[in-house]
Design a protein around this motif. Structure first.
Motif, PDB file in Angstrom:
ATOM      1  N   ILE A 115      -5.213  11.615  38.686  1.00  0.00           N
ATOM      2  CA  ILE A 115      -4.207  10.997  39.438  1.00  0.00           C
ATOM      3  C   ILE A 115      -2.836  11.298  38.915  1.00  0.00           C
ATOM      4  O   ILE A 115      -2.617  11.266  37.709  1.00  0.00           O
ATOM      5  CB  ILE A 115      -4.428   9.522  39.093  1.00  0.00           C
ATOM      6  CG1 ILE A 115      -5.741   8.801  39.680  1.00  0.00           C
ATOM      7  CG2 ILE A 115      -3.310   8.567  39.905  1.00  0.00           C
ATOM      8  CD1 ILE A 115      -6.262   7.367  39.633  1.00  0.00           C
ATOM      9  N   LYS A 116      -1.734  11.560  39.727  1.00  0.00           N
ATOM     10  CA  LYS A 116      -0.592  11.642  39.147  1.00  0.00           C
ATOM     11  C   LYS A 116       0.127  10.654  38.653  1.00  0.00           C
ATOM     12  O   LYS A 116       0.025   9.438  39.223  1.00  0.00           O
ATOM     13  CB  LYS A 116       0.573  12.405  40.536  1.00  0.00           C
ATOM     14  CG  LYS A 116       1.731  12.463  40.230  1.00  0.00           C
ATOM     15  CD  LYS A 116       2.451  12.870  41.679  1.00  0.00           C
ATOM     16  CE  LYS A 116       3.938  13.386  41.463  1.00  0.00           C
ATOM     17  NZ  LYS A 116       4.709  13.408  40.238  1.00  0.00           N
ATOM     18  N   ILE A 117       0.868  10.626  37.792  1.00  0.00           N
ATOM     19  CA  ILE A 117       1.545   9.875  37.035  1.00  0.00           C
ATOM     20  C   ILE A 117       3.065   9.559  37.613  1.00  0.00           C
ATOM     21  O   ILE A 117       3.852  10.868  37.532  1.00  0.00           O
ATOM     22  CB  ILE A 117       1.757   9.756  35.648  1.00  0.00           C
ATOM     23  CG1 ILE A 117       0.241   9.726  34.738  1.00  0.00           C
ATOM     24  CG2 ILE A 117       2.521   8.832  34.782  1.00  0.00           C
ATOM     25  CD1 ILE A 117       0.152   9.895  33.408  1.00  0.00           C
ATOM     26  N   ILE A 162      -9.483   6.402  30.174  1.00  0.00           N
ATOM     27  CA  ILE A 162      -8.450   7.187  30.965  1.00  0.00           C
ATOM     28  C   ILE A 162      -7.643   8.105  30.065  1.00  0.00           C
ATOM     29  O   ILE A 162      -7.460   7.665  28.912  1.00  0.00           O
ATOM     30  CB  ILE A 162      -7.528   6.237  31.739  1.00  0.00           C
ATOM     31  CG1 ILE A 162      -8.026   5.416  32.665  1.00  0.00           C
ATOM     32  CG2 ILE A 162      -6.349   7.224  32.321  1.00  0.00           C
ATOM     33  CD1 ILE A 162      -7.385   4.177  33.324  1.00  0.00           C
ATOM     34  N   PHE A 163      -7.540   9.348  30.404  1.00  0.00           N
ATOM     35  CA  PHE A 163      -6.711  10.461  29.483  1.00  0.00           C
ATOM     36  C   PHE A 163      -5.449  10.460  30.162  1.00  0.00           C
ATOM     37  O   PHE A 163      -5.324  10.692  31.392  1.00  0.00           O
ATOM     38  CB  PHE A 163      -7.460  11.755  29.469  1.00  0.00           C
ATOM     39  CG  PHE A 163      -8.523  11.550  28.575  1.00  0.00           C
ATOM     40  CD1 PHE A 163      -8.771  11.480  26.975  1.00  0.00           C
ATOM     41  CD2 PHE A 163     -10.068  11.711  29.132  1.00  0.00           C
ATOM     42  CE1 PHE A 163      -9.873  11.156  26.415  1.00  0.00           C
ATOM     43  CE2 PHE A 163     -11.031  11.482  28.268  1.00  0.00           C
ATOM     44  CZ  PHE A 163     -11.072  11.258  26.999  1.00  0.00           C
ATOM     45  N   VAL A 164      -4.287  10.605  29.449  1.00  0.00           N
ATOM     46  CA  VAL A 164      -2.981  11.055  30.065  1.00  0.00           C
ATOM     47  C   VAL A 164      -2.491  12.300  29.105  1.00  0.00           C
ATOM     48  O   VAL A 164      -2.738  12.432  28.171  1.00  0.00           O
ATOM     49  CB  VAL A 164      -1.784   9.917  29.932  1.00  0.00           C
ATOM     50  CG1 VAL A 164      -2.312   8.664  30.831  1.00  0.00           C
ATOM     51  CG2 VAL A 164      -1.714   9.344  28.414  1.00  0.00           C
ATOM     52  N   GLY A 190      -1.078   3.016  26.599  1.00  0.00           N
ATOM     53  CA  GLY A 190      -1.902   2.084  27.151  1.00  0.00           C
ATOM     54  C   GLY A 190      -1.639   1.472  28.482  1.00  0.00           C
ATOM     55  O   GLY A 190      -2.379   1.407  29.263  1.00  0.00           O
ATOM     56  N   THR A 191      -0.314   1.221  28.484  1.00  0.00           N
ATOM     57  CA  THR A 191       0.238   0.689  29.811  1.00  0.00           C
ATOM     58  C   THR A 191       0.084   1.748  30.739  1.00  0.00           C
ATOM     59  O   THR A 191      -0.254   1.345  32.003  1.00  0.00           O
ATOM     60  CB  THR A 191       1.622   0.110  29.604  1.00  0.00           C
ATOM     61  OG1 THR A 191       1.790  -0.619  28.357  1.00  0.00           O
ATOM     62  CG2 THR A 191       2.358  -0.242  30.940  1.00  0.00           C
ATOM     63  N   ILE A 192       0.357   2.950  30.836  1.00  0.00           N
ATOM     64  CA  ILE A 192       0.150   4.043  31.661  1.00  0.00           C
ATOM     65  C   ILE A 192      -1.407   4.074  32.184  1.00  0.00           C
ATOM     66  O   ILE A 192      -1.790   3.885  33.429  1.00  0.00           O
ATOM     67  CB  ILE A 192       0.416   5.347  31.093  1.00  0.00           C
ATOM     68  CG1 ILE A 192       1.899   5.663  30.896  1.00  0.00           C
ATOM     69  CG2 ILE A 192      -0.127   6.634  31.971  1.00  0.00           C
ATOM     70  CD1 ILE A 192       2.414   6.759  30.273  1.00  0.00           C
ATOM     71  N   GLY A 193      -2.256   3.819  31.247  1.00  0.00           N
ATOM     72  CA  GLY A 193      -3.755   3.960  31.669  1.00  0.00           C
ATOM     73  C   GLY A 193      -4.024   2.478  32.654  1.00  0.00           C
ATOM     74  O   GLY A 193      -4.636   2.687  33.706  1.00  0.00           O
ATOM     75  N   GLU A 194      -3.646   1.539  32.073  1.00  0.00           N
ATOM     76  CA  GLU A 194      -3.762   0.250  32.953  1.00  0.00           C
ATOM     77  C   GLU A 194      -3.113   0.477  34.311  1.00  0.00           C
ATOM     78  O   GLU A 194      -3.829  -0.007  35.267  1.00  0.00           O
ATOM     79  CB  GLU A 194      -3.040  -1.068  32.281  1.00  0.00           C
ATOM     80  CG  GLU A 194      -3.915  -1.512  30.979  1.00  0.00           C
ATOM     81  CD  GLU A 194      -3.323  -2.546  30.282  1.00  0.00           C
ATOM     82  OE1 GLU A 194      -2.245  -3.259  30.872  1.00  0.00           O
ATOM     83  OE2 GLU A 194      -3.545  -2.881  29.039  1.00  0.00           O
ATOM     84  N   LEU A 195      -1.814   0.951  34.519  1.00  0.00           N
ATOM     85  CA  LEU A 195      -1.154   1.083  35.906  1.00  0.00           C
ATOM     86  C   LEU A 195      -1.898   2.099  36.521  1.00  0.00           C
ATOM     87  O   LEU A 195      -1.976   1.824  37.893  1.00  0.00           O
ATOM     88  CB  LEU A 195       0.235   1.155  35.555  1.00  0.00           C
ATOM     89  CG  LEU A 195       1.123   0.092  34.763  1.00  0.00           C
ATOM     90  CD1 LEU A 195       2.733   0.854  34.723  1.00  0.00           C
ATOM     91  CD2 LEU A 195       1.245  -1.011  35.799  1.00  0.00           C
ATOM     92  N   THR A 225      -6.174  11.012  34.072  1.00  0.00           N
ATOM     93  CA  THR A 225      -7.624  11.247  34.467  1.00  0.00           C
ATOM     94  C   THR A 225      -8.478  10.287  34.199  1.00  0.00           C
ATOM     95  O   THR A 225      -8.701   9.850  33.065  1.00  0.00           O
ATOM     96  CB  THR A 225      -8.324  12.711  33.804  1.00  0.00           C
ATOM     97  OG1 THR A 225      -7.615  13.814  34.211  1.00  0.00           O
ATOM     98  CG2 THR A 225      -9.669  12.932  34.420  1.00  0.00           C
ATOM     99  N   ILE A 226      -9.241   9.535  35.226  1.00  0.00           N
ATOM    100  CA  ILE A 226      -9.989   8.561  34.805  1.00  0.00           C
ATOM    101  C   ILE A 226     -11.309   9.090  34.709  1.00  0.00           C
ATOM    102  O   ILE A 226     -12.007   9.869  35.420  1.00  0.00           O
ATOM    103  CB  ILE A 226     -10.133   7.558  35.975  1.00  0.00           C
ATOM    104  CG1 ILE A 226      -8.978   6.889  36.485  1.00  0.00           C
ATOM    105  CG2 ILE A 226     -11.394   6.560  35.938  1.00  0.00           C
ATOM    106  CD1 ILE A 226      -8.989   5.822  37.671  1.00  0.00           C
TER     107      ILE A 226
END
Length: 185
Positions: free
Chosen positions: A3-5, A125-127, A42-47, A146-147
């Motif tokens: 998924i695009k951030i 989730i990996f960023v 962590g916030t990026i993962g939740e969003l 990536t989930i």
């Protein structure tokens, strides 16, 4: 699932790191900048997970812990509730080497806390954009998440590790995770 951030997600994550720095990641004795970086990751993962659920038109509850006290977070925190399951989001950064060789890591105290809180599932989730040398996220290099999948929370205990570093009492290989699509059915 990649998924695009977006910039919007980055800005929200930075805002949250500023607003909640007094409440989160104080237990690791990290520098202020490293703590902010951990909150942003962590916030990026939740969003990203929230964006995924919205895109799939799945009903969920999300508990935004911004401005909640550390005492509240330590007792009542849940990231998401989905189909009556309490879901924790675990997010890790990775560098140019990729994430395929990484694992889901849990310390014993994190695992015990999750059991006490009644976590049912853990989504990993990996960023991208993580700088291993600095041990911080480089926002300018962060554009993809990536989930990796999920695991029933209690199953984490089936993967004990030879503890080399703080936080790796349990080490779940990503190949052992369930496909995220099966979580939302």
């Amino acid at each position: 699932m990649k998924i695009k951030i977006t910039k919007e997600i980055i800005y929200k994550a930075i805002d949250r790191s500023e607003a909640s720095i007094g409440y989160q990641y104080d237990r690791f004795k990290l520098s202020l900048n490293m703590r902010k970086s951990m909150i942003v990751i962590g916030t990026i993962g939740e969003l990203i997970f929230e964006q995924y659920l919205k895109g799939k038109e799945v009903e969920y509850e999300y508990e935004d812990e911004m401005h909640k006290s550390l005492d509240y977070i330590s007792k009542y925190e849940k990231d998401f509730e989905l189909n009556n399951d309490i879901i924790e989001i675990k997010t890790s950064g990775y560098d140019q080497a990729g994430y395929e060789h990484l694992n889901l890591l849990y310390s014993q105290d994190q695992y015990n806390s999750g059991i006490r809180k009644g976590f049912d599932k853990c989504v990993l989730i990996f960023v991208n954009g993580y700088d291993r040398n600095e041990r911080m996220l480089r926002i300018e290099n962060c554009n993809s998440a990536t989930i990796a999948g999920y695991i029933p929370f209690k199953d984490i205990s089936k993967y004990p590790s030879q503890r080399k570093y703080y936080g790796d009492d349990y080490k779940v290989p990503i190949r052992e995770l369930y496909n995220i699509e099966t979580l939302i059915k």
